[in-house]
Design a protein around this motif. Sequence first.
Motif, PDB file in Angstrom:
ATOM      1  N   ARG A   1      50.672 -73.548  66.073  1.00  0.00           N
ATOM      2  CA  ARG A   1      50.443 -72.116  66.276  1.00  0.00           C
ATOM      3  C   ARG A   1      51.069 -71.666  67.594  1.00  0.00           C
ATOM      4  NH1 ARG A   1      46.615 -68.974  68.838  1.00  0.00           N
ATOM      5  NH2 ARG A   1      46.248 -66.963  67.865  1.00  0.00           N
ATOM      6  N   LEU A   2      50.858 -72.446  68.651  1.00  0.00           N
ATOM      7  CA  LEU A   2      51.444 -72.102  69.948  1.00  0.00           C
ATOM      8  C   LEU A   2      52.980 -72.129  69.884  1.00  0.00           C
ATOM      9  CD1 LEU A   2      49.080 -73.999  72.395  1.00  0.00           C
ATOM     10  CD2 LEU A   2      49.287 -71.525  72.080  1.00  0.00           C
ATOM     11  N   GLN A   3      53.516 -73.092  69.153  1.00  0.00           N
ATOM     12  CA  GLN A   3      54.968 -73.182  69.014  1.00  0.00           C
ATOM     13  C   GLN A   3      55.518 -71.960  68.283  1.00  0.00           C
ATOM     14  OE1 GLN A   3      56.287 -76.629  66.894  1.00  0.00           O
ATOM     15  NE2 GLN A   3      58.451 -76.178  67.191  1.00  0.00           N
ATOM     16  N   ILE A   4      54.856 -71.560  67.211  1.00  0.00           N
ATOM     17  CA  ILE A   4      55.297 -70.385  66.448  1.00  0.00           C
ATOM     18  C   ILE A   4      55.199 -69.130  67.290  1.00  0.00           C
ATOM     19  CG2 ILE A   4      54.691 -68.891  64.510  1.00  0.00           C
ATOM     20  CD1 ILE A   4      53.974 -71.481  62.968  1.00  0.00           C
ATOM     21  N   LEU A   5      54.104 -68.996  68.040  1.00  0.00           N
ATOM     22  CA  LEU A   5      53.950 -67.822  68.902  1.00  0.00           C
ATOM     23  C   LEU A   5      55.032 -67.782  69.980  1.00  0.00           C
ATOM     24  CD1 LEU A   5      50.077 -67.664  69.314  1.00  0.00           C
ATOM     25  CD2 LEU A   5      51.538 -66.101  68.022  1.00  0.00           C
ATOM     26  N   ALA A   6      55.383 -68.946  70.524  1.00  0.00           N
ATOM     27  CA  ALA A   6      56.444 -69.003  71.531  1.00  0.00           C
ATOM     28  C   ALA A   6      57.785 -68.599  70.924  1.00  0.00           C
ATOM     29  CB  ALA A   6      56.534 -70.406  72.122  1.00  0.00           C
ATOM     30  N   GLU A   7      58.055 -69.049  69.704  1.00  0.00           N
ATOM     31  CA  GLU A   7      59.305 -68.676  69.038  1.00  0.00           C
ATOM     32  C   GLU A   7      59.345 -67.175  68.753  1.00  0.00           C
ATOM     33  OE1 GLU A   7      59.520 -71.203  65.619  1.00  0.00           O
ATOM     34  OE2 GLU A   7      59.879 -72.992  66.814  1.00  0.00           O
ATOM     35  N   LEU A   8      58.218 -66.619  68.333  1.00  0.00           N
ATOM     36  CA  LEU A   8      58.162 -65.176  68.088  1.00  0.00           C
ATOM     37  C   LEU A   8      58.386 -64.389  69.377  1.00  0.00           C
ATOM     38  CD1 LEU A   8      55.165 -64.901  65.608  1.00  0.00           C
ATOM     39  CD2 LEU A   8      57.569 -64.426  65.122  1.00  0.00           C
ATOM     40  N   ALA A   9      57.794 -64.854  70.457  1.00  0.00           N
ATOM     41  CA  ALA A   9      57.972 -64.181  71.747  1.00  0.00           C
ATOM     42  C   ALA A   9      59.437 -64.240  72.170  1.00  0.00           C
ATOM     43  CB  ALA A   9      57.080 -64.821  72.805  1.00  0.00           C
ATOM     44  N   GLY A  10      60.078 -65.375  71.933  1.00  0.00           N
ATOM     45  CA  GLY A  10      61.497 -65.498  72.268  1.00  0.00           C
ATOM     46  C   GLY A  10      62.349 -64.550  71.444  1.00  0.00           C
ATOM     47  N   ALA A  11      62.061 -64.461  70.148  1.00  0.00           N
ATOM     48  CA  ALA A  11      62.810 -63.553  69.275  1.00  0.00           C
ATOM     49  C   ALA A  11      62.586 -62.109  69.699  1.00  0.00           C
ATOM     50  CB  ALA A  11      62.393 -63.749  67.820  1.00  0.00           C
ATOM     51  N   ARG A  12      61.364 -61.770  70.090  1.00  0.00           N
ATOM     52  CA  ARG A  12      61.058 -60.413  70.525  1.00  0.00           C
ATOM     53  C   ARG A  12      61.825 -60.078  71.802  1.00  0.00           C
ATOM     54  NH1 ARG A  12      55.610 -60.797  71.189  1.00  0.00           N
ATOM     55  NH2 ARG A  12      55.366 -60.567  68.955  1.00  0.00           N
ATOM     56  N   SER A  13      61.919 -61.038  72.725  1.00  0.00           N
ATOM     57  CA  SER A  13      62.634 -60.761  73.972  1.00  0.00           C
ATOM     58  C   SER A  13      64.131 -60.573  73.709  1.00  0.00           C
ATOM     59  CB  SER A  13      62.406 -61.879  74.989  1.00  0.00           C
ATOM     60  OG  SER A  13      63.047 -63.061  74.593  1.00  0.00           O
ATOM     61  N   VAL A  14      64.681 -61.310  72.753  1.00  0.00           N
ATOM     62  CA  VAL A  14      66.096 -61.126  72.406  1.00  0.00           C
ATOM     63  C   VAL A  14      66.312 -59.729  71.834  1.00  0.00           C
ATOM     64  CG1 VAL A  14      67.904 -61.860  70.789  1.00  0.00           C
ATOM     65  CG2 VAL A  14      66.605 -63.559  72.066  1.00  0.00           C
ATOM     66  N   ARG A  15      65.408 -59.289  70.945  1.00  0.00           N
ATOM     67  CA  ARG A  15      65.525 -57.943  70.385  1.00  0.00           C
ATOM     68  C   ARG A  15      65.417 -56.885  71.470  1.00  0.00           C
ATOM     69  NH1 ARG A  15      61.974 -59.701  66.352  1.00  0.00           N
ATOM     70  NH2 ARG A  15      60.340 -58.452  67.274  1.00  0.00           N
ATOM     71  N   GLN A  16      64.519 -57.104  72.425  1.00  0.00           N
ATOM     72  CA  GLN A  16      64.346 -56.138  73.513  1.00  0.00           C
ATOM     73  C   GLN A  16      65.638 -56.027  74.325  1.00  0.00           C
ATOM     74  OE1 GLN A  16      61.742 -54.188  74.410  1.00  0.00           O
ATOM     75  NE2 GLN A  16      60.517 -54.825  72.659  1.00  0.00           N
ATOM     76  N   ARG A  17      66.305 -57.163  74.562  1.00  0.00           N
ATOM     77  CA  ARG A  17      67.551 -57.141  75.340  1.00  0.00           C
ATOM     78  C   ARG A  17      68.679 -56.474  74.561  1.00  0.00           C
ATOM     79  NH1 ARG A  17      68.544 -62.894  76.293  1.00  0.00           N
ATOM     80  NH2 ARG A  17      66.509 -63.309  75.456  1.00  0.00           N
ATOM     81  N   GLU A  18      68.709 -56.661  73.241  1.00  0.00           N
ATOM     82  CA  GLU A  18      69.790 -56.104  72.430  1.00  0.00           C
ATOM     83  C   GLU A  18      69.588 -54.624  72.132  1.00  0.00           C
ATOM     84  OE1 GLU A  18      69.941 -58.518  68.975  1.00  0.00           O
ATOM     85  OE2 GLU A  18      71.028 -60.125  69.967  1.00  0.00           O
ATOM     86  N   ARG A  19      68.363 -54.142  72.187  1.00  0.00           N
ATOM     87  CA  ARG A  19      68.064 -52.767  71.804  1.00  0.00           C
ATOM     88  C   ARG A  19      68.848 -51.731  72.616  1.00  0.00           C
ATOM     89  NH1 ARG A  19      62.123 -52.049  71.472  1.00  0.00           N
ATOM     90  NH2 ARG A  19      62.456 -53.146  69.540  1.00  0.00           N
ATOM     91  N   PRO A  20      68.933 -51.813  73.949  1.00  0.00           N
ATOM     92  CA  PRO A  20      69.699 -50.808  74.696  1.00  0.00           C
ATOM     93  C   PRO A  20      71.169 -50.750  74.262  1.00  0.00           C
ATOM     94  CG  PRO A  20      68.317 -52.031  76.196  1.00  0.00           C
ATOM     95  CD  PRO A  20      68.226 -52.713  74.856  1.00  0.00           C
ATOM     96  N   GLN A  21      71.776 -51.900  73.995  1.00  0.00           N
ATOM     97  CA  GLN A  21      73.168 -51.915  73.545  1.00  0.00           C
ATOM     98  C   GLN A  21      73.297 -51.217  72.201  1.00  0.00           C
ATOM     99  OE1 GLN A  21      76.006 -52.824  75.018  1.00  0.00           O
ATOM    100  NE2 GLN A  21      77.053 -52.086  73.214  1.00  0.00           N
ATOM    101  N   ARG A  22      72.353 -51.478  71.298  1.00  0.00           N
ATOM    102  CA  ARG A  22      72.376 -50.846  69.989  1.00  0.00           C
ATOM    103  C   ARG A  22      72.232 -49.326  70.115  1.00  0.00           C
ATOM    104  NH1 ARG A  22      67.940 -53.332  66.933  1.00  0.00           N
ATOM    105  NH2 ARG A  22      68.605 -55.223  67.919  1.00  0.00           N
TER     106      ARG A  22
END
Length: 55
Positions: A16-37
């Motif tokens: 569960r902790l591993q999945i949550l960490a992966e989700l948090a990582g994916a969310r941070s990538v989306r947050q970084r890409e959003r301004p460019q989009r």
Amino acid sequence: MAWNTPRLDSERSRRRLQILAELAGARSVRQRERPQRERTERLRQLIATRRRVAG
């Protein structure tokens, strides 16, 4: 059978902790890409508007 329960719970917690960490990582990538989009979309709209005005 009861002696396996704590191990299964710890394994479940670890996964569960591993999945949550992966989700948090994916969310941070989306947050970084959003301004460019958003910039790209604004630029496309500006180009389309200028084409309509010029054409």
